[in-house]
Write a protein that holds these residues in place. Structure first.
Motif, PDB file in Angstrom:
ATOM      1  N   GLN A  11      37.028  66.959  52.877  1.00  0.00           N
ATOM      2  CA  GLN A  11      35.782  66.704  53.610  1.00  0.00           C
ATOM      3  C   GLN A  11      36.038  65.981  54.940  1.00  0.00           C
ATOM      4  O   GLN A  11      35.303  65.091  55.347  1.00  0.00           O
ATOM      5  CB  GLN A  11      34.788  65.918  52.747  1.00  0.00           C
ATOM      6  CG  GLN A  11      34.369  66.680  51.492  1.00  0.00           C
ATOM      7  CD  GLN A  11      33.298  65.957  50.687  1.00  0.00           C
ATOM      8  OE1 GLN A  11      33.237  64.731  50.663  1.00  0.00           O
ATOM      9  NE2 GLN A  11      32.439  66.715  50.033  1.00  0.00           N
ATOM     10  N   PRO A 209      30.748  73.471  54.678  1.00  0.00           N
ATOM     11  CA  PRO A 209      30.908  72.848  55.999  1.00  0.00           C
ATOM     12  C   PRO A 209      30.417  73.762  57.120  1.00  0.00           C
ATOM     13  O   PRO A 209      30.703  74.959  57.137  1.00  0.00           O
ATOM     14  CB  PRO A 209      32.416  72.606  56.104  1.00  0.00           C
ATOM     15  CG  PRO A 209      33.048  73.427  55.044  1.00  0.00           C
ATOM     16  CD  PRO A 209      32.032  73.654  53.982  1.00  0.00           C
ATOM     17  N   HIS A 269      29.554  69.096  60.047  1.00  0.00           N
ATOM     18  CA  HIS A 269      30.858  68.807  59.453  1.00  0.00           C
ATOM     19  C   HIS A 269      32.042  69.082  60.377  1.00  0.00           C
ATOM     20  O   HIS A 269      33.193  68.909  59.972  1.00  0.00           O
ATOM     21  CB  HIS A 269      31.039  69.641  58.179  1.00  0.00           C
ATOM     22  CG  HIS A 269      29.861  69.599  57.268  1.00  0.00           C
ATOM     23  ND1 HIS A 269      28.900  70.584  57.264  1.00  0.00           N
ATOM     24  CD2 HIS A 269      29.484  68.678  56.352  1.00  0.00           C
ATOM     25  CE1 HIS A 269      27.976  70.276  56.363  1.00  0.00           C
ATOM     26  NE2 HIS A 269      28.296  69.135  55.797  1.00  0.00           N
TER      27      HIS A 269
END
Length: 297
Positions: A11, A209, A269
């Motif tokens: 992430q 994302p 993201h």
């Protein structure tokens, strides 16, 4: 595991950039531009007949980057390949170590430099995503086993948060998530209020994302050209006026792109950087935006 796949799993804030394959047999310029992105991006997108303009195949250009130690995302469009050709190229990409794919429908032939060419479009992007999911599970388009092994491709898709029809945007995004898209790269973003609305009302459901498309505008003329010829682009007049008033429009374009990267940082993201033939300026844009170099794990 590829750098991009590791970054998605961790992430991290994702950074990708786009390079165009050469129009001819000499890849020197493409490789030089991409080399400057080492340590600054997780992966480099290789366009596949963008705007239906003929260039070296994305598969060949991706392999050249891979051999130079630069991780590519091989774009694959449905316009120029039938169902057999798509599967053949996807198998070939996997065998060559090119495991990142961006599944695209492809720009219409009439928009490009060979309007007399025939389009194929056996599939479009959603069905291409489903096909890749099937190949990853070890079956071809007819449901027959791949006797020499399943594929292992990380597949992404395109999204346009500035699409006028909100319901169409939501439906298409959800279909791509369902079809197996693992990440999304957006078209050029100028309306960040619209991006925020997309992130909160649509993208949050998909849990994938989203990388905002950030384009380096080199001048007011460049911005007007994009508005005229790039489908879906809508660069505001305020930005065009700012470029027109600048004593050095290119420097102003770098500044604008950095401001947009900062906006994207707070909303999504990652960013997908587009700086046609000036990819060497992407590190400066990222520095201005406070994006640190990428550390290998």
């Amino acid at each position: 595991m590829s750098r991009l796949r590791r970054a998605i799993a961790a992430q991290e804030f994702l950074v990708t950039a786009e390079v165009m394959p050469p129009k001819g047999g000499d890849p020197h310029h493409m490789l030089a531009m991409a080399a400057g992105l080492k340590g600054r991006v997780h992966s480099v997108n290789v366009t596949d007949g963008s705007r239906a303009v003929v260039r070296m195949s994305s598969l060949a250009a991706s392999l050249l980057l891979h051999q130079a130690g630069i991780e590519p995302i091989c774009q694959m469009a449905c316009r120029d390949r039938n169902l057999i050709g798509l599967q053949a190229d996807l198998m070939g990409a996997h065998a060559l170590g090119l495991h990142n794919i961006l599944a695209l429908t492809g720009d219409p032939v009439k928009a490009g430099d060979h309007p007399q060419a025939r389009s194929v479009f056996d599939l479009e992007s959603v069905r291409l995503l489903k096909l890749i999911q099937q190949l990853n599970q070890g079956f071809d388009a007819n449901g027959k086993p791949l006797t020499d092994g399943a594929l292992d491709l990380l597949v992404g898709a395109a999204v346009d948060p500035q699409l006028p029809s909100w319901s169409s945007l939501q439906r298409r995004f959800e279909r791509k998530v369902e079809a197996g898209a693992q990440f999304f790269q957006s078209q050029l973003i100028c309306d960040f209020d619209r991006l925020e609305k997309f992130m909160t009302q649509i993208a949050s459901v998909g849990d994938r994302p989203i990388l905002a498309g950030i384009f380096l505008l080199k001048s007011a003329k460049n911005a007007n050209f994009i508005n005229r010829y790039v489908p879906g682009a809508n660069i505001p007049q305020t930005i065009i006026d700012r470029l027109a008033a600048a004593s050095n429009p290119l420097k102003e374009g770098v500044k604008i792109a950095a401001e947009q990267v900062k906006l994207a940082q707070n909303l999504c993201h990652g960013v997908h950087m587009m700086a046609v033939r000036r990819e060497d300026l992407i590190p400066e844009i990222l520095d201005r935006a406070g994006i640190a170099p990428i550390q290998d794990h």
